[in-house]
Scaffold this motif. Structure first.
Motif, PDB file in Angstrom:
ATOM      1  N   TYR A   1     -11.331 -69.565   6.441  1.00 52.31           N
ATOM      2  CA  TYR A   1     -12.746 -69.609   6.750  1.00 52.31           C
ATOM      3  C   TYR A   1     -13.471 -70.123   5.516  1.00 52.31           C
ATOM      4  N   ALA A   2     -13.958 -71.351   5.601  1.00 51.85           N
ATOM      5  CA  ALA A   2     -14.726 -71.957   4.518  1.00 51.85           C
ATOM      6  C   ALA A   2     -16.097 -71.277   4.466  1.00 51.85           C
ATOM      7  N   PRO A   3     -16.922 -71.589   3.450  1.00 48.21           N
ATOM      8  CA  PRO A   3     -18.166 -70.830   3.272  1.00 48.21           C
ATOM      9  C   PRO A   3     -19.003 -70.676   4.544  1.00 48.21           C
ATOM     10  N   LEU A   4     -19.219 -71.748   5.291  1.00 46.91           N
ATOM     11  CA  LEU A   4     -20.098 -71.636   6.455  1.00 46.91           C
ATOM     12  C   LEU A   4     -19.420 -70.875   7.582  1.00 46.91           C
TER      13      LEU A   4
ATOM     14  N   ASN B   1     -17.122 -68.605   7.271  1.00 48.01           N
ATOM     15  CA  ASN B   1     -17.051 -67.200   6.895  1.00 48.01           C
ATOM     16  C   ASN B   1     -18.365 -66.484   7.192  1.00 48.01           C
TER      17      ASN B   1
ATOM     18  N   ARG C   1     -18.762 -66.031  11.013  1.00 48.80           N
ATOM     19  CA  ARG C   1     -17.928 -64.975  11.602  1.00 48.80           C
ATOM     20  C   ARG C   1     -18.412 -63.588  11.172  1.00 48.80           C
ATOM     21  N   ARG C   2     -18.791 -63.443   9.912  1.00 47.95           N
ATOM     22  CA  ARG C   2     -19.285 -62.139   9.445  1.00 47.95           C
ATOM     23  C   ARG C   2     -20.538 -61.739  10.210  1.00 47.95           C
TER      24      ARG C   2
ATOM     25  N   ILE D   1     -12.537 -53.514  13.284  1.00 46.04           N
ATOM     26  CA  ILE D   1     -12.669 -54.956  13.104  1.00 46.04           C
ATOM     27  C   ILE D   1     -11.728 -55.355  11.980  1.00 46.04           C
TER      28      ILE D   1
ATOM     29  N   ASN E   1      -8.483 -62.598  13.745  1.00 44.68           N
ATOM     30  CA  ASN E   1      -9.450 -61.522  13.556  1.00 44.68           C
ATOM     31  C   ASN E   1      -9.843 -60.912  14.887  1.00 44.68           C
TER      32      ASN E   1
END
Lengths: 560, 560
Positions: A26-29, A31, A34-35, A180, A201
């Motif tokens: 998961y690259a910065p965006l 990640n 998803r968070r 989670i 995930n």
């Protein structure tokens, strides 16, 4: 996919070492996205339910998966080419080459291989099909250590902690436990990028209910929601949830409740209603212990993909773990009013027992009083010795007893979410193109509350005093908790496009007027309209905008 | 510890199957606490820095850990009893039994075993000490598959994605990448509960900087913060960060910046300043590649424990991965002003070259022009053939050239946080006892923003209409995103105590007056004072209270 990699949503894992199928970064965006989806899930399924969230190890000792059945049943059938050595997942290879859907049994696959003389792509022959367990295995401790597996689902960590959980909720049903986190599946030969991962995930909720009370106190909140159901006979219904329960399409109210809640969650994060359906498992498809099971499916470029499974797993999991661990995993349920029942009791005659059994008489009498009794003879066991007593040793009396409750093993309703597929589907459904000022524009219409970069602060010109002022504003917004970018490279139009493409809902521009009256413009990603507001009001305005879908023209004076 | 288990902060993993050392479950309250600590970390180290967060696989292919050095150096020395078969970590066993601190080399341990004739607790003799790699290993794919390990730290996932990351930041230093997630360490024989885990949670930041510019633009924000430093000679300083840099105690400004920021973060989550110190690694303790390394240590019932490591890892990691993957992991740094240098060039004389070299002359001339040149003869290689050229074939000219920048491998400053230990230390530092109305009370003085249950709604009496009203208020608060409990069991005093013990900062009580004027009381955990406020104002008031430390008497009319 190319855009997702280039713009920093998803990268290939271990890329500099040649990569590995079934793993993504998961690259910065990606990640952030998803968070944020996880946090909204938490609001829906933890905070707003009688649900607690726990976090248990990803490594599990062997016993857990023997009990759960994964050690024996969590398998796929593989075929290996005798010439080139490539290994395929048999059902996928057969589907690809022959377009035959096959259920995974070794015999069925063997037959297909023979009948169709199926060969490897290299023209080699396949070996005998064999089953492969899909759990990653490892060992804990020194030497050979203790056998363990990476969890194939988060759920088992919940089931084995059931006693503690039930105690936390003071043994009062219904209650739920959520988790989670990562789960693992050692796929034989994964393809399809983010759709079939070896490490993925999950967000899972195990909602424990009384077996005879499959209802939910908030069902009325979703009862009138209309949605698309595909039943187990493949018949499609556009129907409200209350009607679906009434007509027996969905097995019980609590399943329907979680189907409704899942739909509302998916809508909240931007999945389109017309690309969403709930499909019932066919009788030969669902697990043998499941009473009913529905998948939430979403239409993407991969076709309809399953993103959520909602199953009534009955008492299967708790019963299995109870059996294998020898722990009582039932709950005592008090009746609202005690039941009064008549039972027969043996009242010991001490004057007969005493002389006959001597020193044992007292203990025998104590045992007798505990026994519920039918007939004329009683057999008791005293310190390993079996003693038969005929009715000369006791009197039979009928007494009334109160039964205050019973022990039950709760049933569990499990909504299980695949967060990777959901994140991907959200991105696909948000991707859009339109024409702005005669030019085609790519724009990611993410819900504002999911935007990985929430606001970009842009100096109109890449020079002082614009840059310093913009950096100060970016810093102000970060202190207020916003994911904020600062960007001074390229023309302002090009920068707007860049943020349109990654779904940033608002761009703040520092221009000449900023230095006259300390105002900036806010530009709306979707309408491309701008309004002018005071710098000091920015945090409040953005906070309100980020949680709503109202147009920005409600804030401040219109910009020219 | 007993309170933590009983109240639902931490449970033993796999308890019904006999448990397993080195694994814990985050129970509902512990999970919420740790997640909140993670979110505050994110505010400090991601949102408010030029930092992006990524999330990479927990399973890593072997190549990664060969390059990082873990495959060879991430080991402990074990000793196994030849009689009972128990395996110990040698240095721990020697410390326990002989109180000797030993560094982990096989020879040193062998010597100690012999000199002191050290035996197992069962009186058996130990085998030869042997080294054990501390990574959990597994295999990816069918058959023997591909060798892989569970990551021993989150950092490697960042280093191997460096090219993508640098590209994301448009190759402009400094930038940082953070990762929050699980890591694994197959400890030989872990004890000490939550302090030494086989599966643990890290928050790591890798901050990439220019090797010659180890500064941070926000250093002034923490420069005057005073803190306790223990330098590598074990001398204790109470000193400001700016002085510590000035006097060379801390190697550079950027390390000092992250030490200061770490301290502020730890204070924010409730670690007490007087129980916090920063200890510099001694020269023989720090990794050979580290320029300087500081541990944040916190005083707990286990003594001083390391909770954060802050290291200047230089270019070690990027250089290793560059070497092993053969990828260029350097960045081109443009000079602010190009450097002008004078170089000598060979200008071919075609009138001499042509007749002599015929068809090759043109290619030779092209090669000559590319060569930077010193001296009187040039040797070039043309299609495998070496050709020597004396100065009759060319003229030497001095020309000016602009150098616009250089390629550098960035250095990395790494603050690495152990979230499990931090969560545990927060709990210990928050635990308190006081006397309320003549009775001893146990109270967890967690910072309000860390409270796992933020608010409890309590009907004064466990009957209608109190209960329904309280349930409605609980539901209102949940819709506003608060972690809310509803509790109607036991006396109101007992319920207050229960929430004091788990650190819930506010209890809302529905009493008789509620039905007259729609007000409730808010009770403050710390002062036990109460104020009365309107039900409708509750969400706003609680939102403000939860992010501040102001007393509740500022809200509403005093109760009584």
């Amino acid at each position: 996919m190319e855009m997702l990699i280039r713009r920093g949503f998803i990268w290939q894992s271990f890329e500099i070492y040649g990569g590995m199928a079934g793993f993504i970064d998961y690259a910065p965006l990606g990640n952030n996205l998803r968070r944020k989806i996880e946090n909204i899930w938490r609001e829906f399924f933890v905070i707003n339910e009688r649900v607690a969230e726990i976090d248990t190890p990803l490594i599990g000792v062997e016993e857990v998966f023997v009990a759960s059945g994964h050690a024996t049943s969590f398998v796929d059938i593989a075929i290996e080419c005798q010439k080139c050595g490539r290994v395929y997942r048999a059902d996928h290879y057969i589907k690809d080459k022959l377009n035959i859907e096959i259920n995974s049994s070794i015999d069925a696959i063997k037959e297909i291989l023979e009948v169709y003389d199926l060969k490897c792509e290299c023209d080699g022959n396949f070996s005998e099909p064999f089953s492969m367990n899909l759990m990653f295995s490892t060992n804990i401790g020194a030497g050979k250590g203790k056998k363990a597996f990476l969890r194939p689902e988060t759920a088992q960590g919940i089931f084995i902690a059931f006693k503690r959980i039930s105690n936390y909720f003071r043994d009062k049903l219904p209650f739920g436990v959520a988790q989670i986190g990562r789960a693992f599946r050692n796929e034989i030969s994964p393809r399809q990028g983010v759709i079939r991962l070896r490490e993925f995930n999950q967000a899972e909720l195990e909602f424990f209910v009384h077996p005879r009370e499959k209802k939910h106190s908030n069902f009325r909140e979703v009862a009138d929601d209309e949605l698309t159901l595909v039943d187990k006979f493949e018949k499609v219904h556009r129907i409200t949830l209350s009607k679906a329960v009434e007509r027996g399409i969905i097995a019980n109210e609590i399943l329907a409740y979680f189907i409704g809640k899942t739909r509302r969650f998916l809508l909240k994060i931007g999945i389109k209603d017309e690309k969403m359906r709930f499909r019932q498992h066919k009788d030969d498809e669902k697990a043998h212990y499941a009473a009913d099971c529905w998948d939430a499916e979403v239409l993407t470029s991969f076709g309809w993909i399953e993103v959520v499974g909602i199953a009534d797993r009955t008492d299967y999991d708790l019963s299995r773990h109870s059996k294998f661990s020898r722990e009582d995993l039932s709950i005592f349920i008090s009746y609202s009013k005690p039941l009064v029942v008549k039972i027969k009791k043996a009242v010991p005659k001490m004057d007969v027992l005493g002389p006959f059994f001597k020193s044992k008489a007292k203990k025998i009498a104590e045992l007798l009083e505990k026994i519920e009794f039918e007939g004329e003879k009683i057999e008791i066991e005293l310190e390993g010795e079996k003693i038969k007593l005929s009715n000369e040793f006791f009197e039979v009396k009928e007494v009334e007893e109160e039964i205050t409750g019973e022990r039950v093993i709760p049933h569990v309703i499990e909504p299980s979410f695949g967060l990777d597929r959901i994140s991907y589907a959200v991105l696909e459904h948000s991707f859009d193109k339109d024409i702005v000022k005669g030019e085609e524009r790519r724009v990611l219409r993410l819900k504002r509350w999911l935007a990985p970069i929430e606001v970009a602060v842009l100096p109109l010109l890449s020079k002082e005093p614009f840059t310093t002022k913009a950096i100060d504003i970016a810093s102000l917004l970060r202190k207020n908790g916003f994911y904020t970018d600062y960007d001074d490279s390229g023309s302002i139009g090009r920068r707007y496009r860049r943020y349109d493409e990654i779904g940033t809902p608002f761009c703040i521009t520092v221009d000449h007027q900023t230095f006259e009256d300390d105002t900036v413009t806010i530009r709306d990603r979707d309408s491309t309209e701008q309004v002018r507001v005071k710098v000091l009001d920015l945090p409040e305005i953005l906070k309100e905008l980020m949680t709503s879908e109202i147009g920005i023209e409600n804030f401040g004076k219109r910009f020219q």
